[in-house]
Design an enzyme around this catalytic site. Structure first.
Site, PDB file in Angstrom:
ATOM      1  N   CYS A 186       0.696  -1.538  -0.258  1.00 43.26           N
ATOM      2  CA  CYS A 186       0.540   0.364  -0.085  1.00 43.26           C
ATOM      3  C   CYS A 186       0.760   1.351  -0.133  1.00 43.26           C
ATOM      4  O   CYS A 186       0.268   2.137  -0.317  1.00 43.26           O
ATOM      5  CB  CYS A 186      -1.270   0.341   0.791  1.00 43.26           C
ATOM      6  SG  CYS A 186      -1.902  -0.577   1.480  1.00 43.26           S
TER       7      CYS A 186
ATOM      8  N   HIS B 192      -2.718   8.141   2.499  1.00 42.85           N
ATOM      9  CA  HIS B 192      -3.693   6.328   2.004  1.00 42.85           C
ATOM     10  C   HIS B 192      -4.854   5.741   2.565  1.00 42.85           C
ATOM     11  O   HIS B 192      -5.673   6.822   3.668  1.00 42.85           O
ATOM     12  CB  HIS B 192      -2.526   5.477   2.275  1.00 42.85           C
ATOM     13  CG  HIS B 192      -3.047   3.774   2.496  1.00 42.85           C
ATOM     14  ND1 HIS B 192      -3.466   3.838   0.985  1.00 42.85           N
ATOM     15  CD2 HIS B 192      -3.200   2.857   2.489  1.00 42.85           C
ATOM     16  CE1 HIS B 192      -3.843   2.494   1.164  1.00 42.85           C
ATOM     17  NE2 HIS B 192      -3.307   1.864   2.235  1.00 42.85           N
TER      18      HIS B 192
ATOM     19  N   ASN C 261     -10.530   0.054   0.008  1.00 41.47           N
ATOM     20  CA  ASN C 261      -8.856   0.233   0.024  1.00 41.47           C
ATOM     21  C   ASN C 261      -8.122  -0.071  -1.201  1.00 41.47           C
ATOM     22  O   ASN C 261      -8.473  -1.467  -1.729  1.00 41.47           O
ATOM     23  CB  ASN C 261      -8.167  -0.574   1.126  1.00 41.47           C
ATOM     24  CG  ASN C 261      -6.696  -0.339   1.242  1.00 41.47           C
ATOM     25  OD1 ASN C 261      -6.228   0.000   0.773  1.00 41.47           O
ATOM     26  ND2 ASN C 261      -5.739  -0.768   2.593  1.00 41.47           N
TER      27      ASN C 261
HETATM   28  N1  ACO Z   1     -18.646  -7.356   9.918  1.00 42.49           N
HETATM   29  C1  ACO Z   1     -18.656  -7.898  11.378  1.00 42.49           C
HETATM   30  N2  ACO Z   1     -17.920  -8.570  11.966  1.00 42.49           N
HETATM   31  C2  ACO Z   1     -17.093  -7.885  12.424  1.00 42.49           C
HETATM   32  C3  ACO Z   1     -16.467  -7.509  10.589  1.00 42.49           C
HETATM   33  C4  ACO Z   1     -16.665  -7.556   9.464  1.00 42.49           C
HETATM   34  N3  ACO Z   1     -16.899  -7.262   8.825  1.00 42.49           N
HETATM   35  N4  ACO Z   1     -15.013  -7.885  11.046  1.00 42.49           N
HETATM   36  C5  ACO Z   1     -14.833  -8.124  12.325  1.00 42.49           C
HETATM   37  N5  ACO Z   1     -15.574  -8.408  12.800  1.00 42.49           N
HETATM   38  C6  ACO Z   1     -16.041  -8.776  14.446  1.00 42.49           C
HETATM   39  C7  ACO Z   1     -14.542  -9.250  14.893  1.00 42.49           C
HETATM   40  O1  ACO Z   1     -15.130 -10.681  15.076  1.00 42.49           O
HETATM   41  C8  ACO Z   1     -14.891  -8.703  15.967  1.00 42.49           C
HETATM   42  O2  ACO Z   1     -15.864  -9.488  17.273  1.00 42.49           O
HETATM   43  P1  ACO Z   1     -15.980 -10.178  18.235  1.00 42.49           P
HETATM   44  O3  ACO Z   1     -16.050  -8.900  19.197  1.00 42.49           O
HETATM   45  O4  ACO Z   1     -17.148 -11.111  19.065  1.00 42.49           O
HETATM   46  O5  ACO Z   1     -14.905 -11.078  18.382  1.00 42.49           O
HETATM   47  C9  ACO Z   1     -15.251  -7.405  15.861  1.00 42.49           C
HETATM   48  O6  ACO Z   1     -16.475  -7.827  14.942  1.00 42.49           O
HETATM   49  C10 ACO Z   1     -14.571  -6.615  16.505  1.00 42.49           C
HETATM   50  O7  ACO Z   1     -13.259  -6.860  16.044  1.00 42.49           O
HETATM   51  P2  ACO Z   1     -11.949  -5.932  15.502  1.00 42.49           P
HETATM   52  O8  ACO Z   1     -10.745  -6.803  14.903  1.00 42.49           O
HETATM   53  O9  ACO Z   1     -11.436  -5.819  17.166  1.00 42.49           O
HETATM   54  O10 ACO Z   1     -12.233  -4.826  15.696  1.00 42.49           O
HETATM   55  P3  ACO Z   1     -11.699  -3.623  15.090  1.00 42.49           P
HETATM   56  O11 ACO Z   1     -12.319  -2.248  15.715  1.00 42.49           O
HETATM   57  O12 ACO Z   1     -10.137  -3.325  15.627  1.00 42.49           O
HETATM   58  O13 ACO Z   1     -11.808  -3.337  13.626  1.00 42.49           O
HETATM   59  C11 ACO Z   1     -10.581  -3.088  11.782  1.00 42.49           C
HETATM   60  C12 ACO Z   1     -11.430  -4.397  12.743  1.00 42.49           C
HETATM   61  C13 ACO Z   1     -11.529  -1.633  10.477  1.00 42.49           C
HETATM   62  C14 ACO Z   1      -9.776  -3.703  10.331  1.00 42.49           C
HETATM   63  C15 ACO Z   1      -9.311  -2.078  11.804  1.00 42.49           C
HETATM   64  O14 ACO Z   1      -8.764  -3.401  13.029  1.00 42.49           O
HETATM   65  C16 ACO Z   1      -8.832  -1.303  11.606  1.00 42.49           C
HETATM   66  O15 ACO Z   1      -9.142  -1.075  10.363  1.00 42.49           O
HETATM   67  N6  ACO Z   1      -7.466  -1.557  10.865  1.00 42.49           N
HETATM   68  C17 ACO Z   1      -6.355  -1.091  10.025  1.00 42.49           C
HETATM   69  C18 ACO Z   1      -6.795  -1.983   8.553  1.00 42.49           C
HETATM   70  C19 ACO Z   1      -6.724  -1.199   8.033  1.00 42.49           C
HETATM   71  O16 ACO Z   1      -7.089  -0.550   7.068  1.00 42.49           O
HETATM   72  N7  ACO Z   1      -6.283  -2.577   6.987  1.00 42.49           N
HETATM   73  C20 ACO Z   1      -5.901  -1.791   5.606  1.00 42.49           C
HETATM   74  C21 ACO Z   1      -4.217  -2.343   4.906  1.00 42.49           C
HETATM   75  S1  ACO Z   1      -2.939  -2.526   5.361  1.00 42.49           S
HETATM   76  C22 ACO Z   1      -2.896  -0.573   4.963  1.00 42.49           C
HETATM   77  O17 ACO Z   1      -3.961  -0.169   3.330  1.00 42.49           O
HETATM   78  C23 ACO Z   1      -2.173   0.716   6.044  1.00 42.49           C
END
Ligand code: ACO
Length: 326
Positions: free
Chosen positions: A119, A253, A283
């Site tokens: 990315c 980004h 993304n």
């Molecule tokens: N729909 C519904 N529920 C979901 C989904 C979904 N798509 N995905 C995960 N969950 C659930 C999980 O199972 C978890 O459930 P639980 O509490 O019962 O176990 C709950 O939602 C919370 O999950 P978390 O992973 O703790 O959620 P978080 O608030 O951390 O958000 C996210 C997750 C959106 C991925 C966040 O961590 C994030 O944005 N991280 C950055 C990742 C990113 O941007 N990656 C892109 C690639 S790298 C780059 O471009 C830089």
């Protein structure tokens, strides 16, 4: 001598998939998600997904974006002596996507190669192009970010598959005495490696080895992204001697609106100045910055002579920022 931005272009696949439509598709495989979860955690409302049966792929999107950037710069492929393509999802291992783009454009003769920094790829490609143009060895560069990440998503893993989309963006840079790129800095910390964000799949003696899908520790990525974008954004502004609040257009980004908002706050950049195409594109990895830049330029969100701050971050972890005068 500067590398000056003289044209932008972008391309998207034909098929838009909203959060609701994606949730319906995933439900067929017993995977639960919904528009509310995706929107509130990421800011994403829809994404565009490539369809190979329509001829869509990384090279095809890259060529379209490049043609549009060349048209905006009022140049022809013959005017280009350098093509750098940032991609993690080439249609084939080699020849490079850049060489395929060069062939399809009819721009043979110059240099062409790919950069792989996931990315952060477009920021890395921009930094390399800046060095090559300001060295005096090259005159005009096409710098492209193009991806079809949908091909490496595990559609049964709801924590990753809702985040990404496909697309391409391109810029034309020209060696010039007039101001262009003022500072460009790229960084990496390989210790934050595959466990944080990785795709280990590869070909080995004719068979697929490793895991063919993206795996991610979302919380770690979140923290690294906020830190890397904030510090590198400040570093390029410090080098030029401007305050981040002087920036007219901020293009971080486009991974997650919450990351982008935190970075804008840390840098003291007004949210109105921030490109926010993550809502409609998701993304798109290395394509996200040039895609968002092209949308902002075409919407008239930046005027000649104003400052633009571009930022990328991705697996590696790798990140970087670029400050330029438009
Ligand atoms: N729909 C519904 N529920 C979901 C989904 C979904 N798509 N995905 C995960 N969950 C659930 C999980 O199972 C978890 O459930 P639980 O509490 O019962 O176990 C709950 O939602 C919370 O999950 P978390 O992973 O703790 O959620 P978080 O608030 O951390 O958000 C996210 C997750 C959106 C991925 C966040 O961590 C994030 O944005 N991280 C950055 C990742 C990113 O941007 N990656 C892109 C690639 S790298 C780059 O471009 C830089």
């Amino acid at each position: 001598m500067y590398a000056r931005l003289i044209g932008t272009g972008s391309a998207l696949p034909q098929t838009e998939v909203t959060n609701d439509a994606l949730a319906q598709r995933l439900a067929q495989d017993g995977i639960e998600t919904n528009d509310e979860w995706i929107r509130t955690r990421t800011g994403i409302e829809a994404r565009f997904l490539a369809d190979a049966s329509l001829g869509e792929g990384t090279t095809q999107l890259a060529v379209l974006a490049a043609e549009r950037a060349l048209a905006a710069a009022e140049l022809t492929p013959a005017d280009i002596d350098l093509i750098i393509c940032a991609t993690t999802t080439p249609d084939q291992i080699f020849p490079s996507t850049a060489c395929q783009v060069q062939a399809k454009l009819g721009a043979a003769g110059g240099a062409a190669f790919d950069v792989q920094a996931v990315c952060a790829g477009f920021l890395y490609a921009l930094n390399v192009a800046d060095s090559m143009l300001t060295s005096g060895k090259f005159k005009r560069a096409l710098v492209i970010g193009a991806e079809t990440l949908s091909r490496v998503l595990d559609w049964k893993d709801r924590s990753t598959c809702v985040l990404f989309g496909d697309g391409a963006g391109a810029v034309v840079l020209e060696a010039s005495d007039d101001a262009g790129i003022l500072a460009c800095k790229t960084y990496a910390d390989g210790r934050l490696g595959t466990d944080v964000l990785g795709l280990t799949g590869h070909l080995d003696n004719g068979v697929l080895a490793g895991d063919p899908f993206i795996r991610m520790d979302g919380r770690q990525v979140f923290k690294c992204a906020v830190e890397g974008l904030s510090t590198s954004g400040k570093a390029v502004c410090d080098e030029v001697g401007v305050d981040p609040s002087d920036v007219a257009l901020f293009v971080p980004h486009q991974a997650n609106l919450r990351i982008m908002t935190m970075v804008a706050k840390k840098l003291g950049i007004d949210m109105d100045k921030m490109a926010k195409t993550v809502a409609c594109h998701g993304n798109t990895s290395a394509a996200s910055v040039p895609l968002a830049l092209d949308v902002a330029v075409r919407a008239g969100n930046v005027n000649k002579g104003e400052l633009i701050l571009l930022q990328g971050v991705g697996a590696g972890m790798a990140w970087g920022s670029c400050l330029l005068r438009y």
